[in-house]
Design a protein around this motif. Structure first.
Motif, short mmCIF file in Angstrom:
data_model
loop_
_atom_site.label_atom_id
_atom_site.label_comp_id
_atom_site.label_asym_id
_atom_site.label_seq_id
_atom_site.Cartn_x
_atom_site.Cartn_y
_atom_site.Cartn_z
N MET A 96 0.83 -1.20 0.00
CA MET A 96 0.00 0.00 0.00
C MET A 96 0.87 1.26 0.00
O MET A 96 1.26 1.76 1.05
N PRO A 97 1.21 1.79 -1.19
CA PRO A 97 1.94 3.05 -1.23
C PRO A 97 1.03 4.23 -0.90
O PRO A 97 -0.13 4.28 -1.34
N TYR A 98 1.56 5.17 -0.14
CA TYR A 98 0.84 6.40 0.19
C TYR A 98 1.37 7.53 -0.69
O TYR A 98 1.82 8.56 -0.21
N ALA A 99 1.31 7.31 -1.98
CA ALA A 99 1.64 8.32 -2.99
C ALA A 99 1.01 7.84 -4.28
O ALA A 99 1.27 6.72 -4.73
N GLY B 64 -2.96 3.86 -0.52
CA GLY B 64 -3.39 4.71 0.57
C GLY B 64 -3.64 6.13 0.05
O GLY B 64 -2.92 6.59 -0.82
N VAL B 65 -4.67 6.85 0.49
CA VAL B 65 -5.62 6.46 1.50
C VAL B 65 -6.87 5.82 0.89
O VAL B 65 -7.78 5.41 1.63
N THR C 132 2.33 -3.92 3.80
CA THR C 132 3.52 -3.13 3.54
C THR C 132 3.11 -1.71 3.20
O THR C 132 2.49 -1.48 2.16
N LEU C 133 3.42 -0.78 4.07
CA LEU C 133 3.05 0.62 3.89
C LEU C 133 4.27 1.37 3.36
O LEU C 133 5.35 1.32 3.96
N ILE C 134 4.10 2.07 2.26
CA ILE C 134 5.22 2.75 1.59
C ILE C 134 4.90 4.22 1.46
O ILE C 134 3.78 4.59 1.06
N ARG C 135 5.89 5.08 1.76
CA ARG C 135 5.63 6.51 1.58
C ARG C 135 6.93 7.29 1.40
O ARG C 135 7.99 6.88 1.89
N PRO C 136 6.82 8.45 0.71
CA PRO C 136 7.90 9.43 0.76
C PRO C 136 7.69 10.32 1.98
O PRO C 136 6.54 10.61 2.34
N THR C 137 8.76 10.75 2.61
CA THR C 137 8.61 11.62 3.78
C THR C 137 8.53 13.08 3.40
O THR C 137 8.13 13.91 4.23
N THR D 63 -3.47 4.42 10.11
CA THR D 63 -3.60 3.07 9.55
C THR D 63 -2.58 2.13 10.16
O THR D 63 -2.89 0.99 10.56
N GLU D 64 -1.35 2.59 10.24
CA GLU D 64 -0.26 1.80 10.82
C GLU D 64 -0.59 1.42 12.25
O GLU D 64 -0.46 0.25 12.66
N ALA D 65 -1.05 2.39 13.03
CA ALA D 65 -1.37 2.13 14.44
C ALA D 65 -2.60 1.25 14.58
O ALA D 65 -2.67 0.40 15.48
#
Length: 427
Positions: free
Chosen positions: A249-252, A284-285, A305-310, A344-346
């Motif tokens: 699940m990428p968040y981008a 995501g989302v 698997t949660l993926i994101r750029p910061t 979501t992670e929590a």
């Protein structure tokens, strides 16, 4: 890339730090095997050498011969997904498309929308005999002829040293790029296979390869020193404990195609001998509202698997006097995205559902290179730990032979098996 594996421990599937420490001894042995394979450029393992063995100069030189409005990659599976993943992730004034399906309605619609006189076509097949790729290329070539476009002036061939495509390129003096030896298609994103479209779009190939090289330098005999190995080892350990699905699940939005690329990498490499982990694609989302219910409250048989750029561009949320929504005013879409990610992670962790966080700084060339390489290394390590033939795909080859036989391309027992299909029609 950074991997946070804390939420993969002490969940419903029972992986704890002691078990992970025990696994680290096997990671050291697996790393030794991987390094021998890299050193000898063995089939498959050679893919992990691409940051240093891929010369971007020929790719740039061929790309410089064109100034198109769009680039069309004609391939299937790894021959197209790497290019599509990179170009979808990165902004460009050149539009990039991938013709990677033979659905006639979709192919026709795409070709009707393209200005073929302003499109450069890259047809990609290592063997030069891939039925779907060659069929689509023949259709594209015919569409160019019908539009009065000289296809030989708009076509690049990326292939191996032999085969139909190599002969075609030689006959018409087409510009060519080489599919690297020893690199399966699904591992070829960081080679001419994936990088030509990026070069046409003006992306920095050196930065892509440098990002990959950063991750290659982290590979060592311990999962605690390599994000890619940490992710691969945890994925394997959880699969052994019942995590049959890996929901990526990428968040981008720009990384949505990455999840598709990952699905092939994971499924085709690891689905052997009754083993493996089924990749599920999410975004995501968006998919918090369509899939998260299952991941949190359904069977405890998944890794998320949660993926994101910061670091991302942002946009302010306007103030509002609507009752109950005033808290949104003064914040931004980036703030909301970050809150959704962490919530979501929590939420998963609170339900004892294992999840891993993968982060890059930005969705730019370096970050994409890091992400591609680290997940490839994760896949190779998982395969070593599971003792599967990571770099083969016999089940795929069975289907290819069956289809070719059905189309009259030869005598294949697999085609004969199609006639034995069991039917139970309900109308």
């Amino acid at each position: 890339m950074r991997a946070d594996i804390g939420n993969a421990l002490d969940g419903a599937l029972g992986l704890d730090r002691a078990a992970l420490d025990d696994l680290d001894d096997r990671v050291a042995d697996a790393h030794d095997r991987i390094e021998r394979g890299r050193r000898d450029a063995e089939h498959g393992y050679a893919a992990l050498n691409l940051p240093s063995t891929c010369d971007p100069a020929p790719i740039r030189r061929v790309a410089a011969g064109f100034d198109p409005e769009s680039v069309l990659t004609v391939g299937i599976g790894g021959s197209a997904l790497g290019a599509a993943t990179i170009t979808d992730a990165l902004d460009s004034p050149v539009d990039a498309y991938a013709l990677d399906n033979v659905d006639p309605a979709w192919v026709t619609a795409l070709l009707d929308d393209l200005d073929l006189a302003e499109t450069v076509v890259n047809v990609v097949s290592r063997s030069g005999t891939t039925a779907e790729t060659l069929a689509n290329f023949l259709v594209v070539r015919d569409a160019m002829d019908a539009a009065g476009v000289d296809w030989t002036e708009r076509t690049v061939v990326t292939t191996g040293p032999d085969g139909n495509l190599r002969e075609l390129a030689d006959r018409h003096d087409l510009p060519t790029l080489a599919v690297p030896d020893g690199v399966p298609g699904r591992f070829s994103a960081l080679s001419p296979v994936g990088l030509f479209a990026a070069a046409v779009c003006g992306h920095d190939l050196d930065a892509l390869l440098a990002g990959a090289a950063d991750e290659a330098a982290k590979l060592s005999g311990s999962l605690t020193e390599s994000p890619g190995y940490a992710y691969g080892a945890v994925s394997y350990a959880l699969a052994e404990r019942g995590a049959a699905t890996n929901a990526v699940m990428p968040y981008a939005e720009s990384l949505e195609r990455f999840a598709e690329w990952f699905a092939q990498l994971w499924a085709e490499s690891l689905g052997k001998d009754g083993r493996g982990q089924t990749p599920a694609r999410a975004l995501g989302v968006t998919d918090q509202h369509s899939q998260l219910q299952l991941y949190r409250a359904g069977p405890a048989d998944k890794l998320v698997t949660l993926i994101r750029p910061t670091e991302t561009a942002d946009r302010e949320i306007p103030a509002t006097d609507l009752e109950g929504l005033d808290y949104l005013g003064g914040s931004s879409l980036g703030d909301l995205l970050d809150a959704e990610f962490r919530a979501t992670e929590a939420s998963l962790a609170a339900a004892g559902r294992e999840n891993v966080r993968l982060e890059i700084d930005r969705v730019d060339e370096r970050g994409v290179g890091e992400l591609l390489y680290a997940t490839e290394a994760a896949c190779v390590l998982y395969g070593e730990l599971a003792d599967v033939e990571t770099f083969t795909q016999p089940a795929v080859e069975w289907g290819k032979r069956a289809a070719r036989g059905l189309l009259g391309g030869g005598e294949f027992a697999e085609a004969d098996a199609v006639a034995d299909k069991r039917r139970l029609d309900v109308e």
